[in-house]
Design a protein around this motif. Structure first.
Motif, mmCIF file in Angstrom:
data_model
loop_
_atom_site.group_PDB
_atom_site.id
_atom_site.type_symbol
_atom_site.label_atom_id
_atom_site.label_comp_id
_atom_site.label_asym_id
_atom_site.label_seq_id
_atom_site.Cartn_x
_atom_site.Cartn_y
_atom_site.Cartn_z
ATOM 1 N N SER A 225 -16.123 18.011 38.692
ATOM 2 C CA SER A 225 -16.691 16.727 38.275
ATOM 3 C C SER A 225 -17.685 16.280 39.334
ATOM 4 N N TRP A 226 -18.526 15.323 38.967
ATOM 5 C CA TRP A 226 -19.494 14.784 39.916
ATOM 6 C C TRP A 226 -18.786 13.823 40.856
ATOM 7 N N ASN A 227 -18.899 14.061 42.172
ATOM 8 C CA ASN A 227 -18.205 13.236 43.158
ATOM 9 C C ASN A 227 -19.145 12.520 44.114
ATOM 10 N N GLY A 228 -20.439 12.672 43.887
ATOM 11 C CA GLY A 228 -21.405 12.016 44.762
ATOM 12 C C GLY A 228 -21.727 10.612 44.277
ATOM 13 N N VAL A 229 -22.716 10.000 44.911
ATOM 14 C CA VAL A 229 -23.149 8.675 44.505
ATOM 15 C C VAL A 229 -23.843 8.764 43.149
ATOM 16 N N GLU A 230 -23.861 7.673 42.430
ATOM 17 C CA GLU A 230 -24.510 7.662 41.131
ATOM 18 C C GLU A 230 -26.018 7.860 41.281
ATOM 19 N N GLY A 231 -26.608 8.528 40.289
ATOM 20 C CA GLY A 231 -28.040 8.814 40.346
ATOM 21 C C GLY A 231 -28.282 10.197 40.894
ATOM 22 N N GLY A 232 -29.495 10.431 41.344
ATOM 23 C CA GLY A 232 -29.830 11.747 41.883
ATOM 24 C C GLY A 232 -29.666 12.837 40.836
ATOM 25 N N TYR A 233 -28.911 13.866 41.192
ATOM 26 C CA TYR A 233 -28.717 14.991 40.288
ATOM 27 C C TYR A 233 -27.492 14.826 39.391
ATOM 28 N N GLN A 234 -26.913 13.645 39.352
ATOM 29 C CA GLN A 234 -25.750 13.410 38.493
ATOM 30 C C GLN A 234 -26.083 13.662 37.027
ATOM 31 N N SER A 235 -27.263 13.197 36.591
ATOM 32 C CA SER A 235 -27.636 13.374 35.185
ATOM 33 C C SER A 235 -27.848 14.851 34.858
ATOM 34 N N LEU A 236 -28.362 15.626 35.820
ATOM 35 C CA LEU A 236 -28.533 17.055 35.596
ATOM 36 C C LEU A 236 -27.176 17.740 35.488
ATOM 37 N N TYR A 237 -26.240 17.355 36.349
ATOM 38 C CA TYR A 237 -24.883 17.913 36.282
ATOM 39 C C TYR A 237 -24.279 17.650 34.902
ATOM 40 N N GLN A 238 -24.408 16.413 34.423
ATOM 41 C CA GLN A 238 -23.834 16.052 33.136
ATOM 42 C C GLN A 238 -24.519 16.790 32.000
ATOM 43 N N GLN A 239 -25.826 16.950 32.122
ATOM 44 C CA GLN A 239 -26.553 17.670 31.074
ATOM 45 C C GLN A 239 -26.082 19.111 30.969
ATOM 46 N N LEU A 240 -25.854 19.766 32.115
ATOM 47 C CA LEU A 240 -25.393 21.153 32.082
ATOM 48 C C LEU A 240 -23.994 21.266 31.497
ATOM 49 N N CYS A 241 -23.185 20.239 31.701
ATOM 50 C CA CYS A 241 -21.862 20.211 31.052
ATOM 51 C C CYS A 241 -22.023 20.054 29.536
ATOM 52 N N ASP A 242 -22.901 19.146 29.134
ATOM 53 C CA ASP A 242 -23.119 18.909 27.701
ATOM 54 C C ASP A 242 -23.707 20.138 27.015
ATOM 55 N N ASP A 243 -24.557 20.869 27.733
ATOM 56 C CA ASP A 243 -25.207 22.050 27.154
ATOM 57 C C ASP A 243 -24.346 23.304 27.262
ATOM 58 N N GLN A 244 -23.136 23.173 27.792
ATOM 59 C CA GLN A 244 -22.220 24.305 27.949
ATOM 60 C C GLN A 244 -22.763 25.375 28.896
ATOM 61 N N VAL A 245 -23.645 24.968 29.807
ATOM 62 C CA VAL A 245 -24.003 25.857 30.915
ATOM 63 C C VAL A 245 -22.852 25.849 31.906
ATOM 64 N N LEU A 246 -22.289 24.663 32.171
ATOM 65 C CA LEU A 246 -21.075 24.509 32.970
ATOM 66 C C LEU A 246 -19.897 24.296 32.028
ATOM 67 N N VAL A 247 -18.910 25.179 32.113
ATOM 68 C CA VAL A 247 -17.732 25.090 31.242
ATOM 69 C C VAL A 247 -16.474 25.032 32.104
ATOM 70 N N ASP A 248 -15.422 24.507 31.554
ATOM 71 C CA ASP A 248 -14.156 24.400 32.279
ATOM 72 C C ASP A 248 -13.588 25.780 32.582
ATOM 73 N N CYS A 249 -12.981 25.910 33.772
ATOM 74 C CA CYS A 249 -12.295 27.153 34.112
ATOM 75 C C CYS A 249 -11.033 26.808 34.911
#
Length: 313
Positions: A225-249
């Motif tokens: 999960s994203w553990n940094g401050v809000e903003g920055g690359y947080q939206s990119l992290y979330q997008q990769l989760c939504d696009d199934q580039v990042l999947v649960d393991c």
């Protein structure tokens, strides 16, 4: 070594944010692009009365970092663009902020050609995943003669070359990356492999820098999960989760389900760490442990020390 290319750019009204044309030496294609705010001037250009392919490009209204793109064709592009500009009409499109149209200088592109081109480009853009396509599925226009299909394949390659120069990356091909050390592919074989780890969280990622992008390779793990401050690359992290580039393991971590290209080592490090990170220090050569920053400085210093054959005294 890749052969150099010459692209001629012309600022129609003398400003960098106005209409712009682009041509490649020995290519019959002609590119005209500009912001939607310049549509009045654009549709008066002679290119708009020809048969051609066009792209409507704008930001994703749902907040994704990928642009929204509509790919169309017409034997009168100007008329079609006017229709797309009327958002109250059925054919209206409200998302776009920039238009790019591609026609032929020799006027030998026919309606059948552009329908075939449209099909190829929609399919390619969907497979590459660098944009959010508005079109949906592509139609199959395969009834062109073999020689014409070969000509259109060459036409597509020139489009892929010129669009990134204009800031449109959605058709940029992703390089083939071999994940077997004994079968290294090109150009990936020219790039060393980097590794980044955060042992206390049990995450490890592998990366390569290819064609100006930093790839995190399939099978790399990332923070769950994203553990940094809000903003920055947080939206990119979330997008990769939504696009199934990042999947649960396992162990609450994320797994890169496929290779993914980042704009910089720091963007890649931030997503894999789940917080802001300095990629120049975080990524290290797998073979020696040298940091990315030190490795890059070494490459630059070595290049600067090598005489340039084209330089003058």
């Amino acid at each position: 070594m890749t052969q150099g290319r010459s692209i001629r750019l012309f600022l129609v009204d003398g400003t960098p944010n106005g209409l712009l044309t682009a041509e490649i030496m020995n290519w019959t294609g002609h590119v005209l692009t500009g912001p939607r705010t310049k549509l009045t001037e654009l549709v008066q250009r002679p290119e708009c009365g020809r048969t051609g392919i066009y792209f409507l490009v704008g930001p994703d209204i749902e907040g994704s970092l990928r642009p929204q793109v509509y790919i169309g064709e017409s034997d009168d592009v100007g008329t079609r663009l006017k229709q797309h500009n009327r958002t109250e009409d059925k054919g209206g499109k409200d998302f776009w902020e920039k238009v790019c149209l591609i026609t032929s200088k020799d006027k030998n592109i026919t309606k059948a050609h552009v329908k075939y081109l449209e099909s190829l480009l929609i399919q390619s853009a969907g497979e590459l995943g660098r944009c959010k396509l508005i079109n949906g599925t592509s139609h199959d226009y395969a009834n062109l003669p073999e020689s014409d299909r070969a000509d259109m394949a060459f036409f597509v390659e020139q489009i892929r070359t010129v669009l990134p120069v204009l800031g449109l990356d959605f058709l940029r091909v992703r390089p083939a990356i071999s994940h077997q050390p004994s079968v290294a592919s090109m150009p990936a074989a020219k790039s060393p492999k980097f590794i980044a780890e955060v042992p206390r969280h049990g995450i490890k990622a592998f990366g390569q820098e290819i064609d100006g992008e930093f790839y995190v390779l399939e099978g790399s793990t990332a923070r769950g999960s994203w553990n940094g401050v809000e903003g920055g690359y947080q939206s990119l992290y979330q997008q990769l989760c939504d696009d199934q580039v990042l999947v649960d393991c396992d162990k609450g971590l994320k797994l890169f389900a496929r290779d993914y290209a980042f704009t910089s080592p720091s963007a890649a490090a931030a997503v894999f760490c789940g917080r802001s990170a300095n990629g120049r220090r975080h990524w290290k050569l797998e073979s020696t442990g040298q940091t990315y920053g030190a490795w890059q400085d070494q490459q630059v210093s070595a290049a600067a020390a090598t005489p340039n054959e084209g330089s003058y005294d």
